[in-house]
Motif scaffolding. Structure first.
Motif, PDB file in Angstrom:
ATOM      1  N   GLY A 194      -3.843  -2.223  -0.527  1.00  0.00           N
ATOM      2  CA  GLY A 194      -3.687  -3.190   0.555  1.00  0.00           C
ATOM      3  C   GLY A 194      -4.694  -4.316   0.451  1.00  0.00           C
ATOM      4  O   GLY A 194      -4.360  -5.486   0.670  1.00  0.00           O
TER       5      GLY A 194
ATOM      6  N   THR B 194      -4.512   0.793   6.058  1.00  0.00           N
ATOM      7  CA  THR B 194      -3.996   0.067   4.893  1.00  0.00           C
ATOM      8  C   THR B 194      -3.827  -1.425   5.187  1.00  0.00           C
ATOM      9  O   THR B 194      -4.358  -2.263   4.449  1.00  0.00           O
ATOM     10  CB  THR B 194      -2.677   0.686   4.408  1.00  0.00           C
ATOM     11  OG1 THR B 194      -2.920   2.034   3.985  1.00  0.00           O
ATOM     12  CG2 THR B 194      -2.103  -0.100   3.228  1.00  0.00           C
TER      13      THR B 194
ATOM     14  N   GLY C  64       0.816  -1.213   0.000  1.00  0.00           N
ATOM     15  CA  GLY C  64       0.000   0.000   0.000  1.00  0.00           C
ATOM     16  C   GLY C  64       0.846   1.257   0.000  1.00  0.00           C
ATOM     17  O   GLY C  64       0.547   2.228  -0.710  1.00  0.00           O
TER      18      GLY C  64
ATOM     19  N   ALA D 214      -3.836   3.683  -1.055  1.00  0.00           N
ATOM     20  CA  ALA D 214      -3.081   2.698  -0.282  1.00  0.00           C
ATOM     21  C   ALA D 214      -4.001   1.610   0.256  1.00  0.00           C
ATOM     22  O   ALA D 214      -3.641   0.424   0.253  1.00  0.00           O
ATOM     23  CB  ALA D 214      -2.354   3.390   0.875  1.00  0.00           C
ATOM     24  N   GLU D 215      -5.181   1.994   0.698  1.00  0.00           N
ATOM     25  CA  GLU D 215      -6.099   1.030   1.291  1.00  0.00           C
ATOM     26  C   GLU D 215      -6.600   0.024   0.257  1.00  0.00           C
ATOM     27  O   GLU D 215      -6.648  -1.182   0.519  1.00  0.00           O
ATOM     28  CB  GLU D 215      -7.256   1.779   1.944  1.00  0.00           C
ATOM     29  CG  GLU D 215      -6.819   2.573   3.165  1.00  0.00           C
ATOM     30  CD  GLU D 215      -7.742   3.725   3.516  1.00  0.00           C
ATOM     31  OE1 GLU D 215      -7.391   4.496   4.425  1.00  0.00           O
ATOM     32  OE2 GLU D 215      -8.795   3.862   2.868  1.00  0.00           O
TER      33      GLU D 215
ATOM     34  N   TYR E 248       0.982   3.957  -3.025  1.00  0.00           N
ATOM     35  CA  TYR E 248       0.661   5.334  -2.628  1.00  0.00           C
ATOM     36  C   TYR E 248       1.782   6.281  -3.040  1.00  0.00           C
ATOM     37  O   TYR E 248       1.542   7.350  -3.604  1.00  0.00           O
ATOM     38  CB  TYR E 248       0.446   5.380  -1.118  1.00  0.00           C
ATOM     39  CG  TYR E 248       0.076   6.743  -0.560  1.00  0.00           C
ATOM     40  CD1 TYR E 248      -1.244   7.167  -0.538  1.00  0.00           C
ATOM     41  CD2 TYR E 248       1.052   7.581  -0.035  1.00  0.00           C
ATOM     42  CE1 TYR E 248      -1.588   8.402  -0.012  1.00  0.00           C
ATOM     43  CE2 TYR E 248       0.726   8.820   0.498  1.00  0.00           C
ATOM     44  CZ  TYR E 248      -0.603   9.226   0.504  1.00  0.00           C
ATOM     45  OH  TYR E 248      -0.935  10.464   1.017  1.00  0.00           O
TER      46      TYR E 248
ATOM     47  N   SER F 295      -5.668   8.544   0.783  1.00  0.00           N
ATOM     48  CA  SER F 295      -5.263   7.316   1.458  1.00  0.00           C
ATOM     49  C   SER F 295      -5.994   6.094   0.909  1.00  0.00           C
ATOM     50  O   SER F 295      -5.527   4.964   1.071  1.00  0.00           O
ATOM     51  CB  SER F 295      -5.509   7.426   2.968  1.00  0.00           C
ATOM     52  OG  SER F 295      -6.888   7.603   3.240  1.00  0.00           O
TER      53      SER F 295
END
Length: 225
Positions: free
Chosen positions: A198, A141, A122, A194-195, A126, A191
């Motif tokens: 992930g 994440t 993640g 990234a999540e 990002y 964000s």
């Protein structure tokens, strides 16, 4: 018969949650002036500066070839540095809940691997996609990484039961819709990149780490064909 404490949670899952809670507890005590004295008020910012992650960290690695520990550890320490107590509480609670479900299937050590590997993936995605230097902080994440692994488990179990396996993706769909709503109301950062990364990494890692590995997946796919 009495129930065992905290539902037989894996020690690994408990340790992850305690790291989140412990770091936030230190920041809260410092803000209240109970530890650290006058300097304690700035401990959260110092923590972000020492352990947080941002696209600049990835740039240092890729461009300047800086592989020093104080740079590399940020890829796995940022989940434990939250921006506020509410975020820390949610991350700790979700880590405990999802960690319990996933560790029952994968085992504690594999959950630990999923947690940190999805945090790294993640962070890298990002850093590659986000312009500017907005920090990536908090444990959402790797929590989404655990959701990805849990989704794979649900997908397998629904297939065994002969039910619609797309239902396994209801949880991630609900969370993304909720996040979109909050972003529209309160304004959101990036964000989610990234999540979502992930989540995808957790889903992918779950396949080889699950009991039976790739052979189990191929068997399930053949059953459907």
């Amino acid at each position: 018969m009495s129930e065992k404490p905290i539902n037989d949670l894996s020690p690994v899952v408990i340790a992850l949650a305690l790291l989140i809670i412990g770091a936030e507890a230190v920041f809260q005590l410092a803000n209240a002036g109970l530890v650290g004295g006058p300097r304690g008020v700035g401990w959260r910012m110092e923590g972000i500066g020492m352990f947080g992650y941002s696209p600049a960290v990835l740039e240092r690695v890729l461009v300047q070839h800086d592989f020093s520990p104080d740079i590399l550890w940020r890829f796995v320490t940022y989940p434990f540095i939250n921006v506020e107590i509410v975020q820390a509480a949610f991350c700790a609670a979700l880590t405990l809940a999802l960690g319990k479900f996933t560790s029952e299937y994968f085992g504690g050590l594999k959950v630990l691997a999923i947690y940190f590997m999805t945090a790294i993936v993640g962070a890298v995605i990002y850093g590659l996609l986000v312009e500017g230097n907005a920090p990536l902080l908090g444990g959402f994440t790797p929590v989404y990484g655990l959701i990805g692994a849990y989704t794979y488990v649900l997908w397998l179990r629904l297939g065994q039961a002969g039910e619609n396996q797309l239902r396994a993706f209801q949880l991630i769909g609900f969370l993304l819709a909720l996040q979109l709503l909050f972003g529209l109301i309160f304004g959101g950062g990036q964000s989610w990149i990234a999540e979502l990364s992930g989540f995808a990494a957790g889903l992918a890692l779950a396949i080889p780490l699950a009991p039976g590995g790739w052979a189990l997946l191929l068997h399930r796919l053949r059953e459907r064909s």
